[in-house]
Design a protein around this motif. Structure first.
Motif, PDB file in Angstrom:
ATOM      1  N   PRO A 121      -2.927  -6.384   9.617  1.00 12.15           N
ATOM      2  CA  PRO A 121      -2.960  -7.826   9.861  1.00 12.15           C
ATOM      3  C   PRO A 121      -3.626  -8.200  11.181  1.00 12.15           C
ATOM      4  N   ILE A 136      -7.623  -7.639  10.474  1.00 11.34           N
ATOM      5  CA  ILE A 136      -8.288  -8.489   9.487  1.00 11.34           C
ATOM      6  C   ILE A 136      -8.805  -9.782  10.112  1.00 11.34           C
ATOM      7  N   VAL A 137      -8.109 -10.259  11.179  1.00 11.26           N
ATOM      8  CA  VAL A 137      -8.505 -11.540  11.753  1.00 11.26           C
ATOM      9  C   VAL A 137      -9.838 -11.447  12.492  1.00 11.26           C
ATOM     10  N   GLY A 181      -2.420 -13.173  10.134  1.00 10.76           N
ATOM     11  CA  GLY A 181      -3.064 -12.030   9.487  1.00 10.76           C
ATOM     12  C   GLY A 181      -2.508 -11.804   8.088  1.00 10.76           C
ATOM     13  N   TRP A 182      -1.191 -11.887   7.956  1.00  6.92           N
ATOM     14  CA  TRP A 182      -0.582 -11.694   6.623  1.00  6.92           C
ATOM     15  C   TRP A 182      -0.944 -12.811   5.670  1.00  6.92           C
ATOM     16  N   LEU A 183      -1.025 -14.028   6.198  1.00  6.72           N
ATOM     17  CA  LEU A 183      -1.419 -15.166   5.367  1.00  6.72           C
ATOM     18  C   LEU A 183      -2.805 -14.911   4.768  1.00  6.72           C
ATOM     19  N   VAL A 184      -3.722 -14.402   5.628  1.00  4.12           N
ATOM     20  CA  VAL A 184      -5.086 -14.127   5.184  1.00  4.12           C
ATOM     21  C   VAL A 184      -5.090 -13.002   4.143  1.00  4.12           C
ATOM     22  N   LEU A 185      -4.278 -11.958   4.382  1.00  2.00           N
ATOM     23  CA  LEU A 185      -4.285 -10.793   3.492  1.00  2.00           C
ATOM     24  C   LEU A 185      -3.635 -11.081   2.143  1.00  2.00           C
TER      25      LEU A 185
END
Lengths: 263, 296
Positions: free
Chosen positions: A29, A32-33, B130-134
């Motif tokens: 996480p 990924i950003v 980040g989790w929202l995006v994934l």
């Protein structure tokens, strides 16, 4: 540790592959950003089809985001300045006092770290309203100092405990007052602990969201509060740019600290 | 004459010692004042608010309303499910990871440790984002799942219980791994060699030697995970998308939509009680287990 089991290659391979998956879960996480923040599109696409710095300029070009960043940095600095000296003095008191009273003081000082943040937030909301400090920087500072003091006490107490008090008695017998003895003899020996306590206090304030959501507002809105609000409404890639900058800062601090400690 | 001087001196010394004690004790005042005004006073105010009517009279109506409301019990259940689920996931993921760290060379372990510590130091909002995006419908995880043919259409992974649980496990896992790893690292390698020399398989040795010796660390990690997650707010607020309401979310909703301070305060006291009871009993149980000879 497993040198007694040289033949269990399969078990080791299984352990490594499972462990790597867990590590990937931990790190994904945050990673990924980074590509998302450089995306040129309004959509959250991965991998991005075009690259740009537009989300960085939308962050640095926005008066709201910049005000929140400034508030958060000032607040984090003030939190460290307030909580570390207070915690340091409390550690001296605990160490010199000893016994049941000292344990009580220690327990009292670390209470905020075990109380759910939402309770501190709504309680503080009302207390600050009574004191007419709601929405002021001082009000949020009180909330952040409350959370930073336990952190600083936990970091500093072992160092204070290890300190050899005979040195201070020597300084006192040569005519130094307590203040001079502590500042001149004790402080220089604790620089590393004090710096790490200050860093932890700074970061705990920078990252604090729950109290800020309830008691900061207007010109004193903090960065995490603004991020929280915009995350609840839509998934704005500007947050990806902020996240990348933030993670970069943390990595830099950790590396700097690691290098310092090795030196 | 000398005897009198001695008593005068002794009295003076006692006075000095007492003054010194008072001086040192007073050094704790700034911290105590900040914590008192910023944490204890607010908690007392919540307690008082939960027991008074809008006009200021004593009442228990907030509590009776709370305990007869089905929503309270449902959010209590969700809270316990989330904390329990987080704990189970931390045990399943964290123990093997801690074992891997403990079984490699210190050099490799300290490098892998960076990967454990980095998320710990990263902002909770960054991690949640980040989790929202994934986990979104057209996010990376769903792309992989659909692309590999495992599922025919995207699975709802976020704005529900699953998403909240994933976010909470991700938040707590490093905190769980630290004490577990520390306990495993401190195990004497000779004990394991002894087990191996007597013919224990690696699995047998792990179950009967390593796990019991690391028990203290695993229990401390578990207590922290379970008790800490009871009050989680940010993760369910964002990754739950309004569909998951543990107690912390209910408190916020009772305040922001109903403006019901008494109800929110009573919920807050309920949460505090659960945290205190579970915290004290689990810590007490840990002490009991540890004080038993041969168990640690």
């Amino acid at each position: 540790m497993l040198d007694a089991y040289p033949e269990s290659r399969l078990a080791r391979a299984l352990l490594w592959s499972f462990g790597s998956l867990v590590l990937a879960f931990l790190i994904l996480p945050t990673l990924i950003v980074v590509p998302i923040s450089f995306s040129g599109s309004d959509m959250l696409e991965f991998p991005p089809r075009s690259f740009s710095l537009r989300w960085y300029s939308s962050f640095f070009g926005s008066a709201d985001w910049m005000a929140a960043l400034r508030t958060s940095l000032v607040l984090a600095g003030l939190t460290a300045v307030v909580s570390v000296p207070a915690a340091f003095l409390a550690c001296i008191a605990i160490d010199r006092q000893g016994g049941r009273l000292a344990r009580a003081i220690y327990a009292f000082a670390v209470i905020p770290s075990v109380v759910p943040g939402i309770l501190l937030a709504i309680g503080l909301f009302f207390v600050l309203a009574r004191l007419r400090l709601l929405g002021t920087l001082g009000g949020v500072l009180l909330g952040h100092a409350v959370l930073a003091i336990p952190v600083a006490v936990i970091v500093l107490y072992p160092a204070v405990r290890r300190f050899d008090w005979v040195q201070l008695q020597a300084a006192r017998s040569l005519g130094a007052g307590w203040g001079r003895a502590i500042v001149g003899i004790m402080l220089p020996q604790m620089v590393l602990s004090l710096v790490s306590a200050a860093l932890m206090a700074f970061l705990s304030s920078l990252d604090e969201a729950v109290i800020s959501i309830f008691v900061s507002s207007g010109a004193n809105t903090t960065l995490p509060k603004l991020m929280f609000i915009s995350l609840r409404d839509q998934i704005d890639p500007t947050i990806a740019a902020i996240s990348t900058l933030w993670t970069g800062l943390i990595v830099a601090v950790v590396l700097l600290f690691a290098a310092r400690q090795r030196a | 004459m000398t005897a009198m001087t001695a008593t005068v001196n002794a009295a003076g010394l006692r006075r000095d010692a007492a003054a010194e004690r008072r001086f040192f004790l007073s050094l704790s005042l700034p911290s105590l004042a900040v914590v008192g005004i910023g944490a204890i006073l607010p908690l007392f105010w919540i307690l008082q608010q939960s027991l008074t009517t809008a006009r200021g009279d004593f009442t228990v109506v907030n509590y009776t309303a709370l305990l007869t409301n089905g929503l309270t019990w449902r959010s209590l259940l969700v809270t316990l499910e989330l904390s329990g689920g987080t704990l189970v996931c931390c045990l399943l993921l964290g123990i093997p990871l801690a074992f891997l760290l403990a079984s490699t060379s210190p050099r490799t372990a300290s490098r892998l440790m960076v990967l454990v510590l980095l998320p710990l130091w990263t902002s909770i909002l960054v991690r949640t984002y980040g989790w929202l995006v994934l986990l979104r419908r057209d996010g990376l995880i769903n792309d992989l799942l659909v692309g590999s043919g495992l599922v025919s259409e995207p699975v709802p992974l976020v704005y529900n219980f699953t998403g909240t649980l994933i976010g909470m496990v991700h938040y707590m896992l490093p905190i769980f791994v630290l004490p577990t790893y520390a306990a495993m690292r401190d195990i004497d390698g000779n004990v394991i060699r002894a087990a191996a020399s007597m013919g224990a398989s690696l699995w047998h040795c792990f179950r009967t030697v390593i796990l019991p010796l690391a028990f203290g660390g695993i229990v401390s990690g578990s207590v922290i995970v379970f008790v800490y997650t009871l009050g989680f707010f940010i993760t369910p607020a964002i990754l739950g998308g309004g569909r998951i309401s543990p107690i912390a979310i209910r408190i916020d909703r009772t305040l922001s939509t109903l403006q019901d301070w008494g109800g929110a305060a009573a919920l807050g006291i309920l949460l505090l009680l659960i945290v205190a009871i579970l915290g004290v009993t689990t810590l007490g149980a840990t002490r009991l287990i540890r004080s038993k000879p041969g168990a640690d």
